[in-house]
Design a protein around this motif. Structure first.
Motif, mmCIF file in Angstrom:
data_model
loop_
_atom_site.group_PDB
_atom_site.id
_atom_site.type_symbol
_atom_site.label_atom_id
_atom_site.label_comp_id
_atom_site.label_asym_id
_atom_site.label_seq_id
_atom_site.Cartn_x
_atom_site.Cartn_y
_atom_site.Cartn_z
ATOM 1 N N MET A 1 -6.189 -0.488 9.741
ATOM 2 C CA MET A 1 -5.007 0.369 9.741
ATOM 3 C C MET A 1 -5.203 1.491 8.728
ATOM 4 S SD MET A 1 -1.997 -2.514 10.002
ATOM 5 C CE MET A 1 -2.247 -3.087 8.328
ATOM 6 N N ASN A 2 -5.147 2.709 9.198
ATOM 7 C CA ASN A 2 -5.308 3.887 8.349
ATOM 8 C C ASN A 2 -4.073 4.769 8.430
ATOM 9 O OD1 ASN A 2 -8.080 3.260 7.615
ATOM 10 N ND2 ASN A 2 -8.627 3.846 9.712
ATOM 11 N N SER A 3 -3.976 5.698 7.491
ATOM 12 C CA SER A 3 -2.843 6.640 7.464
ATOM 13 C C SER A 3 -1.522 5.902 7.601
ATOM 14 C CB SER A 3 -3.003 7.681 8.582
ATOM 15 O OG SER A 3 -4.232 8.373 8.446
ATOM 16 N N LEU A 4 -1.367 4.866 6.826
ATOM 17 C CA LEU A 4 -0.190 4.004 6.959
ATOM 18 C C LEU A 4 1.088 4.728 6.567
ATOM 19 C CD1 LEU A 4 -1.830 0.729 5.701
ATOM 20 C CD2 LEU A 4 -0.671 1.016 7.899
ATOM 21 N N GLN B 1 1.028 -17.649 11.080
ATOM 22 C CA GLN B 1 2.177 -17.502 10.188
ATOM 23 C C GLN B 1 2.468 -16.049 9.833
ATOM 24 O OE1 GLN B 1 -0.833 -18.107 9.120
ATOM 25 N NE2 GLN B 1 -1.074 -16.646 7.448
ATOM 26 N N GLY B 2 1.530 -15.173 10.130
ATOM 27 C CA GLY B 2 1.720 -13.758 9.874
ATOM 28 C C GLY B 2 1.289 -13.351 8.475
ATOM 29 N N THR B 3 1.109 -12.047 8.299
ATOM 30 C CA THR B 3 0.770 -11.495 6.989
ATOM 31 C C THR B 3 1.635 -10.263 6.754
ATOM 32 O OG1 THR B 3 -1.044 -10.725 5.566
ATOM 33 C CG2 THR B 3 -1.161 -10.098 7.895
ATOM 34 N N GLN B 4 2.213 -10.177 5.560
ATOM 35 C CA GLN B 4 3.166 -9.102 5.259
ATOM 36 C C GLN B 4 2.439 -7.816 4.903
ATOM 37 O OE1 GLN B 4 6.778 -9.073 5.143
ATOM 38 N NE2 GLN B 4 6.354 -6.878 4.934
ATOM 39 N N VAL B 5 2.842 -6.739 5.543
ATOM 40 C CA VAL B 5 2.339 -5.401 5.223
ATOM 41 C C VAL B 5 3.521 -4.562 4.770
ATOM 42 C CG1 VAL B 5 1.340 -3.294 6.174
ATOM 43 C CG2 VAL B 5 0.404 -5.528 6.821
ATOM 44 N N THR B 6 3.421 -4.010 3.572
ATOM 45 C CA THR B 6 4.491 -3.197 3.020
ATOM 46 C C THR B 6 3.930 -1.847 2.601
ATOM 47 O OG1 THR B 6 5.632 -5.167 2.185
ATOM 48 C CG2 THR B 6 6.308 -3.028 1.284
ATOM 49 N N ILE B 7 4.507 -0.808 3.167
ATOM 50 C CA ILE B 7 4.070 0.555 2.856
ATOM 51 C C ILE B 7 5.182 1.229 2.061
ATOM 52 C CG2 ILE B 7 3.109 2.682 3.752
ATOM 53 C CD1 ILE B 7 1.578 0.061 4.469
ATOM 54 N N SER B 8 4.888 1.506 0.804
ATOM 55 C CA SER B 8 5.912 2.071 -0.064
ATOM 56 C C SER B 8 5.263 2.753 -1.248
ATOM 57 C CB SER B 8 6.850 0.964 -0.557
ATOM 58 O OG SER B 8 7.782 1.469 -1.489
ATOM 59 N N ASP C 1 1.969 3.374 21.155
ATOM 60 C CA ASP C 1 1.832 4.821 20.998
ATOM 61 C C ASP C 1 1.899 5.268 19.540
ATOM 62 O OD1 ASP C 1 3.525 5.888 24.071
ATOM 63 O OD2 ASP C 1 1.469 5.256 23.677
ATOM 64 N N SER C 2 2.760 4.654 18.779
ATOM 65 C CA SER C 2 2.973 5.106 17.403
ATOM 66 C C SER C 2 1.804 4.791 16.465
ATOM 67 C CB SER C 2 4.254 4.490 16.835
ATOM 68 O OG SER C 2 4.159 3.081 16.792
ATOM 69 N N VAL C 3 0.853 3.985 16.908
ATOM 70 C CA VAL C 3 -0.300 3.652 16.051
ATOM 71 C C VAL C 3 -1.611 4.208 16.594
ATOM 72 C CG1 VAL C 3 0.871 1.528 15.353
ATOM 73 C CG2 VAL C 3 -0.945 1.413 17.073
ATOM 74 N N LYS C 4 -1.571 4.819 17.769
ATOM 75 C CA LYS C 4 -2.794 5.382 18.348
ATOM 76 C C LYS C 4 -3.416 6.411 17.414
ATOM 77 C CE LYS C 4 -1.758 4.730 23.263
ATOM 78 N NZ LYS C 4 -1.396 5.394 24.546
ATOM 79 N N GLY C 5 -4.722 6.295 17.239
ATOM 80 C CA GLY C 5 -5.424 7.210 16.356
ATOM 81 C C GLY C 5 -5.423 6.789 14.904
ATOM 82 N N ARG C 6 -4.593 5.791 14.564
ATOM 83 C CA ARG C 6 -4.532 5.320 13.176
ATOM 84 C C ARG C 6 -5.029 3.872 13.045
ATOM 85 N NH1 ARG C 6 0.212 4.686 10.722
ATOM 86 N NH2 ARG C 6 1.420 4.283 12.639
ATOM 87 N N PHE C 7 -4.777 3.065 14.053
ATOM 88 C CA PHE C 7 -5.153 1.639 14.022
ATOM 89 C C PHE C 7 -6.309 1.391 14.977
ATOM 90 C CE2 PHE C 7 -0.771 -0.371 12.791
ATOM 91 C CZ PHE C 7 -0.692 0.503 11.713
ATOM 92 N N VAL D 1 0.845 -1.181 0.000
ATOM 93 C CA VAL D 1 0.000 0.000 0.000
ATOM 94 C C VAL D 1 0.886 1.240 0.000
ATOM 95 C CG1 VAL D 1 -1.743 1.280 1.300
ATOM 96 C CG2 VAL D 1 -1.840 -1.195 1.231
ATOM 97 N N GLN D 2 0.413 2.295 -0.623
ATOM 98 C CA GLN D 2 1.150 3.556 -0.614
ATOM 99 C C GLN D 2 1.007 4.249 0.731
ATOM 100 O OE1 GLN D 2 -0.201 5.915 -3.930
ATOM 101 N NE2 GLN D 2 1.152 4.852 -5.364
ATOM 102 N N PRO D 3 1.969 5.069 1.095
ATOM 103 C CA PRO D 3 1.837 5.849 2.335
ATOM 104 C C PRO D 3 0.524 6.628 2.338
ATOM 105 C CG PRO D 3 4.054 6.027 1.496
ATOM 106 C CD PRO D 3 3.268 5.312 0.434
ATOM 107 N N GLY D 4 -0.120 6.633 3.510
ATOM 108 C CA GLY D 4 -1.410 7.281 3.634
ATOM 109 C C GLY D 4 -2.584 6.368 3.357
#
Length: 119
Positions: A83-86, A111-118, A62-68, A12-15
């Motif tokens: 998850m918003n405003s990534l 097993q987890g799931t990959q999240v990539t913000i770029s 703290d770093s995700v409060k208000g976004r997640f 996903v793109q930033p934001g």
């Protein structure tokens, strides 16, 4: 025993936004508090959000409060992470986890799931 299968990750793109899901199977009735954690390459695993079983009380890094936003649908045996405003620093493998409501012991993680913000 309980098993977890995470899904919903991606590039996903930033934001942008993503919604992660975690479906639990097995001894569902014994699941207590649940949560999401993440691990980025070369970094320590960190707990992102947790939610209790009884009252749905939530806690966030703290770093995700208000976004997640963490939520759970007990009828569907599913845990979510909206998850918003990534940001690029949110890039990591995301794992769901839970503890036994009677003993407090942790179940094996999924097993987890990959999240990539770029961009």
């Amino acid at each position: 025993q309980v098993q977890f299968v995470e899904s919903g990750g991606g590039l996903v793109q930033p934001g942008g936004s993503l919604r992660l899901s975690c479906v639990a199977s097995g001894s569902i009735s014994s699941i207590g508090a649940m949560g999401w954690s993440r691990q980025a390459p070369g970094k320590q695993r960190e707990r992102v959000a947790t939610i209790t079983d009884a009252f749905g009380t939530t806690n966030y890094l703290d770093s995700v409060k208000g976004r997640f936003t963490i939520s759970r649908d007990n009828a569907k045996n599913t845990l979510y992470l909206e998850m918003n405003s990534l940001k690029p620093e949110d890039t990591a493998v995301y794992y769901c986890h839970a503890v036994n409501r009677y003993t407090g012991s942790s179940y094996n993680w999924g097993q987890g799931t990959q999240v990539t913000i770029s961009s």
